[in-house]
Design a protein around this motif. Structure first.
Motif, short mmCIF file in Angstrom:
data_model
loop_
_atom_site.label_atom_id
_atom_site.label_comp_id
_atom_site.label_asym_id
_atom_site.label_seq_id
_atom_site.Cartn_x
_atom_site.Cartn_y
_atom_site.Cartn_z
N SER A 86 56.22 44.38 25.77
CA SER A 86 55.93 43.44 24.87
C SER A 86 54.06 43.31 25.15
N PHE A 87 53.80 43.09 23.68
CA PHE A 87 52.51 42.47 24.36
C PHE A 87 51.87 40.76 24.81
N SER A 88 53.13 39.99 24.74
CA SER A 88 53.01 39.36 25.48
C SER A 88 52.28 39.64 27.11
N VAL A 89 52.65 40.42 27.69
CA VAL A 89 52.45 40.78 28.85
C VAL A 89 50.31 40.36 29.89
N PHE A 90 50.05 40.95 28.20
CA PHE A 90 48.83 40.36 28.08
C PHE A 90 48.24 39.72 28.18
N GLY A 91 49.02 38.80 26.80
CA GLY A 91 48.66 37.41 27.24
C GLY A 91 48.78 36.94 28.66
N LYS A 92 49.54 36.85 28.88
CA LYS A 92 50.11 36.09 30.60
C LYS A 92 48.87 36.68 31.28
N ILE A 93 48.11 37.83 31.76
CA ILE A 93 47.20 38.28 32.34
C ILE A 93 45.92 37.12 31.99
N LEU A 94 45.84 37.69 30.88
CA LEU A 94 44.74 36.36 29.53
C LEU A 94 44.40 35.34 31.21
N LYS A 95 45.19 35.19 30.33
CA LYS A 95 45.68 33.48 30.85
C LYS A 95 45.85 32.79 32.04
N ASN A 96 46.27 33.43 33.10
CA ASN A 96 45.82 33.36 34.79
C ASN A 96 44.96 33.70 35.16
N LYS A 97 44.15 32.22 35.34
CA LYS A 97 42.55 32.48 35.28
C LYS A 97 42.28 33.11 37.09
N PRO A 98 43.30 33.05 37.99
CA PRO A 98 42.26 33.51 39.14
C PRO A 98 43.04 34.60 38.88
N VAL A 99 43.80 35.21 38.23
CA VAL A 99 43.74 36.76 37.78
C VAL A 99 42.35 37.58 37.37
N MET A 100 42.18 36.57 36.36
CA MET A 100 40.92 36.53 35.66
C MET A 100 39.28 36.51 36.78
N LEU A 101 39.11 35.98 36.99
CA LEU A 101 38.61 35.85 37.76
C LEU A 101 38.21 36.74 39.11
N VAL A 102 39.56 37.54 39.30
CA VAL A 102 39.59 38.32 40.37
C VAL A 102 39.03 39.66 39.84
N ASN A 103 39.45 39.86 38.43
CA ASN A 103 39.55 41.25 37.45
C ASN A 103 37.48 41.05 37.14
N TYR A 104 37.06 40.06 37.55
CA TYR A 104 35.37 39.96 36.36
C TYR A 104 34.71 40.21 38.12
N GLY A 105 35.10 39.76 39.22
CA GLY A 105 34.70 40.26 40.68
C GLY A 105 34.97 42.10 40.86
N TYR A 106 35.97 43.01 40.51
CA TYR A 106 35.96 43.89 39.98
C TYR A 106 35.28 44.60 39.37
N PHE A 107 35.17 44.40 38.01
CA PHE A 107 34.30 44.74 37.15
C PHE A 107 32.62 44.74 38.11
N GLY A 108 32.17 43.97 38.47
CA GLY A 108 30.56 43.84 39.15
C GLY A 108 30.92 44.64 40.08
N HIS A 109 32.13 45.00 40.95
CA HIS A 109 31.88 45.80 41.77
C HIS A 109 32.20 47.63 41.58
N MET A 110 33.32 47.76 40.33
CA MET A 110 33.12 48.84 39.97
C MET A 110 31.76 49.48 39.12
N TRP A 111 31.18 49.04 38.39
CA TRP A 111 29.85 48.45 38.09
C TRP A 111 28.63 50.33 38.44
N GLU A 112 29.19 48.96 40.60
CA GLU A 112 27.80 49.89 41.38
C GLU A 112 28.75 50.83 42.53
N LEU A 113 29.67 51.08 42.60
CA LEU A 113 30.85 52.06 43.46
C LEU A 113 30.33 53.22 42.73
N TYR A 114 31.36 53.86 41.23
CA TYR A 114 31.54 55.06 41.65
C TYR A 114 30.03 56.11 40.77
#
Length: 400
Positions: free
Chosen positions: A196-224
């Motif tokens: 269900s869509f609640s999975v996305f809600g769980k991910i978005l509310k998981n603060k350490p997971v989202m911080l890792v995601n933001y780090g990854y997004f900056g990393h990916m801006w450069e990598l490819y």
């Protein structure tokens, strides 16, 4: 014969990833020939460059939307994706129209979304401990596979360039056979078979997971964007420095930078991350890669050895931290949605790469090769800020 040793499993998965990811840049290494034979317009050329990551984003979105990596056996999902990718890549040999070729490349990217995230989840199962090192080795395989077409092209430089497509498709078929015949059918399916869509809600509310995601997004801006345009930069820079330079030199340096240096960086990064923490490792790597992105343009057309040196340092640092963003997800996300969280992370990350890949040629026209890569340093700088905040959560869990 099904294997049970985890290091042997890692070897099989790593080889399979190398073979499959050769599909990623299999057409890029002879982009000049494609441009001429297909009569590409500048817009179509940009679309071709972004076609694989576009397809990967579509595939990753569909996979995360339906929770495929959490609801189905990942071994079978990997094998089917590898086989379909090989077939679609092989069809490109017969194409002589830009639209059809771009569509095939997009579809190939869709299949690769069934390879990379699933391999990360398999590694997470096999390595409950030493996960940083194991995932680092896996990302090294991805890196080596992505650069493999540059290596193959060295030996086919005087042959029909379509041999690169043929060889990469054969390798992907072999990868599917290895995974389906040698790895056991491990039960990696989520206990919660409904989605269900609640999975996305769980991910978005998981603060350490989202911080890792933001780090990854900056990393990916450069990598490819770096992987896509550095070979072109090296080719033009070497020709300006030494007009009679052999064409294979830039191909070889591209392979060394992306594949060899990148692979070594991934493994070394995994070892170091398990000792000093994922946050610290990513901060160090993104700092180095940002500096390289700023400096390398100033070597354009200059002394070749200096350009090569910065390229190799950049190639190692830009990917050495990549595995740790995935490991961060497997360590802080709940077990029932790890696969979906990984796929969602990669979906957004590769969507960002499409933007940076397409911006580089635009800004290269405006700024020239000397300054254009400075644009890529923005990503790791933002990533560093996010991972500094992530250190708080990591230190609480691991007492770092």
């Amino acid at each position: 014969m099904m294997i049970k040793n985890r290091w042997l499993a890692l070897t099989i998965i790593g080889i399979a990833v190398i073979f499959c990811l050769s599909l990623w840049f299999s057409a890029s290494v002879f982009a000049t020939e494609i441009k001429q034979s297909w009569g590409l317009t500048p817009r179509q050329e940009a679309l071709l460059a972004a076609s694989i990551p576009t397809g990967f984003v579509i595939g990753a979105f569909l996979s995360s939307f339906f929770g495929l990596a959490d609801r189905f056996h990942v071994r079978r999902l990997f094998a089917i994706s590898a086989l379909l990718g090989a077939i679609l890549n092989g069809f490109l040999i017969m194409v002589d129209q830009a639209v059809i070729g771009i569509v095939l490349r997009i579809l190939t990217g869709v299949t690769l979304a069934g390879v990379y995230p699933t391999s990360v989840k398999m590694i997470a199962y096999w390595f409950p401990k030493q996960r940083g090192l194991a995932t680092g080795i896996l990302i090294a395989s991805l890196t080596l596979g992505s650069s493999l077409p540059h290596f193959i092209s060295i030996f086919t430089v005087n042959m029909d360039s379509r041999w690169v497509l043929t060889i990469s498709s054969i390798l992907s078929i072999i990868a599917a056979i290895l995974i389906i015949s040698l790895l056991p059918d491990i039960q990696l399916v989520s206990k919660n078979s409904s989605w269900s869509f609640s999975v996305f809600g769980k991910i978005l509310k998981n603060k350490p997971v989202m911080l890792v995601n933001y780090g990854y997004f900056g990393h990916m801006w450069e990598l490819y964007a770096m992987w896509t345009w550095l070979p072109m930069f090296l080719t033009v820079s070497f020709l300006q420095s030494t007009p009679n330079v052999d064409p294979w030199l830039s191909m070889f340096i591209s392979f060394v930078t992306i594949g060899i240096a990148g692979g070594i960086g991934c493994i070394a990064g995994g070892i170091v991350a398990d000792k000093i923490g994922r946050a610290n490792l990513t901060i160090i790597c993104m700092s180095i890669s940002a500096i390289c992105a700023i400096l390398i343009g100033f070597t354009f057309g200059g002394v070749i050895w200096l350009t090569v040196l910065i390229s190799i340092i950049w190639g190692a640092s830009v990917i050495a931290d990549s595995a740790q963003f995935s490991v961060g997800i497997t360590e802080f996300a709940e077990a029932d949605y790890i696969g979906t969280a990984l796929t969602m992370q990669m979906c957004i990350g590769f969507l960002i790469t499409i933007l940076s890949i397409n911006l580089i040629p635009i800004f290269q026209t405006l700024l020239g090769w000397r300054f254009v890569f400075i644009l890529l340093s923005i990503g790791p700088i933002i990533g560093i800020i996010s991972m500094v905040k992530f250190k708080y959560f990591e230190s609480r869990v691991y007492n770092l």
